[in-house]
Design an enzyme around this catalytic site. Sequence first.
Site, PDB file in Angstrom:
ATOM      1  N   ARG A   1      -0.845  -7.475   8.137  1.00 18.52           N
ATOM      2  CA  ARG A   1       0.326  -8.297   7.773  1.00 18.52           C
ATOM      3  C   ARG A   1       0.970  -7.865   6.458  1.00 18.52           C
ATOM      4  O   ARG A   1       1.480  -8.710   5.714  1.00 18.52           O
ATOM      5  CB  ARG A   1      -0.049  -9.783   7.694  1.00 18.52           C
TER       6      ARG A   1
ATOM      7  N   ASP B   1       5.265  -8.012  17.050  1.00 19.04           N
ATOM      8  CA  ASP B   1       4.269  -9.067  17.229  1.00 19.04           C
ATOM      9  C   ASP B   1       3.477  -8.780  18.498  1.00 19.04           C
ATOM     10  O   ASP B   1       3.973  -8.116  19.404  1.00 19.04           O
ATOM     11  CB  ASP B   1       4.923 -10.441  17.324  1.00 19.04           C
TER      12      ASP B   1
ATOM     13  N   TYR C   1      -3.030 -17.093  24.515  1.00 18.59           N
ATOM     14  CA  TYR C   1      -1.699 -17.645  24.196  1.00 18.59           C
ATOM     15  C   TYR C   1      -0.942 -18.034  25.465  1.00 18.59           C
ATOM     16  O   TYR C   1      -0.235 -19.038  25.503  1.00 18.59           O
ATOM     17  CB  TYR C   1      -0.878 -16.642  23.378  1.00 18.59           C
TER      18      TYR C   1
HETATM   19  O1  1CP Z   1       0.797  -6.338   9.955  1.00 23.33           O
HETATM   20  C1  1CP Z   1       2.041  -6.206   9.870  1.00 23.33           C
HETATM   21  O2  1CP Z   1       2.649  -6.143   8.809  1.00 23.33           O
HETATM   22  C2  1CP Z   1       2.808  -6.033  11.173  1.00 23.33           C
HETATM   23  C3  1CP Z   1       3.337  -7.218  11.741  1.00 23.33           C
HETATM   24  C4  1CP Z   1       2.543  -8.165  12.624  1.00 23.33           C
HETATM   25  C5  1CP Z   1       1.361  -8.000  13.357  1.00 23.33           C
HETATM   26  C6  1CP Z   1       0.443  -6.809  13.373  1.00 23.33           C
HETATM   27  C7  1CP Z   1       3.037  -9.463  12.909  1.00 23.33           C
HETATM   28  C8  1CP Z   1       4.246 -10.035  12.337  1.00 23.33           C
HETATM   29  N1  1CP Z   1       2.214 -10.025  13.825  1.00 23.33           N
HETATM   30  C9  1CP Z   1       1.176  -9.186  14.113  1.00 23.33           C
HETATM   31  C10 1CP Z   1       0.079  -9.386  15.062  1.00 23.33           C
HETATM   32  C11 1CP Z   1      -0.242 -10.758  15.528  1.00 23.33           C
HETATM   33  N2  1CP Z   1       0.595 -11.763  15.919  1.00 23.33           N
HETATM   34  C12 1CP Z   1      -1.560 -11.220  15.753  1.00 23.33           C
HETATM   35  C13 1CP Z   1      -2.789 -10.361  15.577  1.00 23.33           C
HETATM   36  C14 1CP Z   1      -3.147 -10.200  14.161  1.00 23.33           C
HETATM   37  C15 1CP Z   1      -3.645 -11.431  13.479  1.00 23.33           C
HETATM   38  O3  1CP Z   1      -4.668 -11.966  13.943  1.00 23.33           O
HETATM   39  O4  1CP Z   1      -3.037 -11.822  12.481  1.00 23.33           O
HETATM   40  C16 1CP Z   1      -1.491 -12.531  16.236  1.00 23.33           C
HETATM   41  C17 1CP Z   1      -2.652 -13.431  16.608  1.00 23.33           C
HETATM   42  C18 1CP Z   1      -0.127 -12.873  16.344  1.00 23.33           C
HETATM   43  C19 1CP Z   1       0.447 -14.137  16.855  1.00 23.33           C
HETATM   44  C20 1CP Z   1       1.328 -14.736  15.847  1.00 23.33           C
HETATM   45  N3  1CP Z   1       2.599 -14.342  15.617  1.00 23.33           N
HETATM   46  C21 1CP Z   1       0.985 -15.701  14.877  1.00 23.33           C
HETATM   47  C22 1CP Z   1      -0.391 -16.344  14.723  1.00 23.33           C
HETATM   48  C23 1CP Z   1      -0.427 -17.656  15.399  1.00 23.33           C
HETATM   49  C24 1CP Z   1      -1.832 -18.194  15.483  1.00 23.33           C
HETATM   50  O5  1CP Z   1      -2.264 -18.484  16.598  1.00 23.33           O
HETATM   51  O6  1CP Z   1      -2.497 -18.321  14.433  1.00 23.33           O
HETATM   52  C25 1CP Z   1       2.115 -15.912  14.077  1.00 23.33           C
HETATM   53  C26 1CP Z   1       2.266 -16.860  12.947  1.00 23.33           C
HETATM   54  C27 1CP Z   1       3.127 -15.025  14.552  1.00 23.33           C
HETATM   55  C28 1CP Z   1       4.463 -14.797  13.966  1.00 23.33           C
HETATM   56  C29 1CP Z   1       4.493 -13.643  13.052  1.00 23.33           C
HETATM   57  N4  1CP Z   1       4.180 -12.335  13.409  1.00 23.33           N
HETATM   58  C30 1CP Z   1       4.390 -11.502  12.340  1.00 23.33           C
HETATM   59  C31 1CP Z   1       4.861 -12.296  11.254  1.00 23.33           C
HETATM   60  C32 1CP Z   1       5.238 -11.756   9.893  1.00 23.33           C
HETATM   61  C33 1CP Z   1       4.912 -13.629  11.700  1.00 23.33           C
HETATM   62  C34 1CP Z   1       5.391 -14.813  10.915  1.00 23.33           C
HETATM   63  C35 1CP Z   1       6.806 -15.090  11.326  1.00 23.33           C
HETATM   64  C36 1CP Z   1       7.649 -15.589  10.223  1.00 23.33           C
HETATM   65  O7  1CP Z   1       7.567 -16.796   9.981  1.00 23.33           O
HETATM   66  O8  1CP Z   1       8.390 -14.812   9.653  1.00 23.33           O
END
Ligand code: 1CP
Length: 364
Positions: free
Chosen positions: A37, A87, A164
């Site tokens: 992230r 994502d 999901y």
């Molecule tokens: O790492 C990076 O910088 C690249 C961007 C990235 C990655 C690798 C994002 C951006 N998401 C992910 C993968 C991701 N997405 C995972 C696997 C990694 C992890 O465990 O963190 C998962 C489970 C998700 C699902 C997801 N998308 C969540 C988690 C929800 C939960 O169940 O806890 C969330 C909050 C998102 C949205 C998201 N994806 C990425 C960002 C920066 C965000 C936040 C969106 C925002 O508010 O701007």
Amino acid sequence: MSLPLRESEYAVTLKNDRLLRALLGEPVDVTPVWMMRQAGRYLPEYRATRKQAGDFLTVCKTPELACEVTMQPLRRYAFDAAILFSDILTIPDALGQGLYFSEGEGPKFHKVIRSAADVEKLPEVDIADELSYVTDAVSVIRKELNGTVPLIGFSGSPWTLATYMIEGGSSKDFRIAKQFMYDNPEAMHLLLEKLADSVTDYLNAQIRAGAQAVQIFDTWGGILSGNAYREFSLNYMTKIVSKLQKENEGRRVPVIIFTKNGGQWLESIADSGCDAIGLDWTTEIGDARSRVGGRVALQGNMDPTILYASPAVIREEVATILKSFGSGEGHVFNLGHGITPEVNPDHVSHFVEAVHEYSEQYHR
Ligand code: 1CP
């Protein structure tokens, strides 16, 4: 027609290849570091881009914006890799589940999977075609990186994506997904089979477009029992690894498997054929190395909440983890999970600098 580059030419075009070398257990001058992230809400410039775009999904679906936020952390910190901004939930979205984000609540789907019939109704789509906005982003980012550091592509694991799709979003206890798995194992396997095919096509498309390493995020594999983990999660990641394109641009494309809370299954994960295992902070990296370090590289594993502490504490923890891994090759420094939005961006500089500064002694 341009011919693929030979290895020697490629080495010249990639100025910093520490990440790719460490993932394959090859010698490096210092331990490479990147951060899960690393592009995200802790950075004010990320929040500004997202606001300007209107929402998160627009950033993902607009290659120039995805490129901009991918580059943002690299302008601030000496990371040894970029990770594609996207994502894991793009695949279920491409399969017609209707992904949306409601403010403050995380991801949600308009459609959910609750029966074998729902699984059978999933459309047969050409994932590479449906997600061409992702492969376009990969091409734009590679151009912008201009050989400075390698680009990591990624996907969710079939099991994590399935949770999901069945729950309809995030979950605290995964009650519906686990009940579905126990009551309808055949339907669950059919769903995981379809997702494994999609993930394979998706990662291969990212590799063809220029991803130089790939990571499979199995964020929710660790909620399963050992037997269920092997049957419903690892089994499908193993199939995917065996079908990924092994080389591109004359160079090996390493595969990293990250199962959060998977520390008790490292030997089985190493059998999958992956090149590296991502570790969360609950496993001591030195122990992990003695268990599987001869077979795979290790990536991790600082507790992300340590970034809330003072710079002196952050530096000390980096030194402790480097010492635990010890001398020699096969370590990529990372957090044990993603950085959280409330972290002070200045603290990240201390983290990255400490890894490079303190690790030199272990690579002589
Ligand atoms: O790492 C990076 O910088 C690249 C961007 C990235 C990655 C690798 C994002 C951006 N998401 C992910 C993968 C991701 N997405 C995972 C696997 C990694 C992890 O465990 O963190 C998962 C489970 C998700 C699902 C997801 N998308 C969540 C988690 C929800 C939960 O169940 O806890 C969330 C909050 C998102 C949205 C998201 N994806 C990425 C960002 C920066 C965000 C936040 C969106 C925002 O508010 O701007």
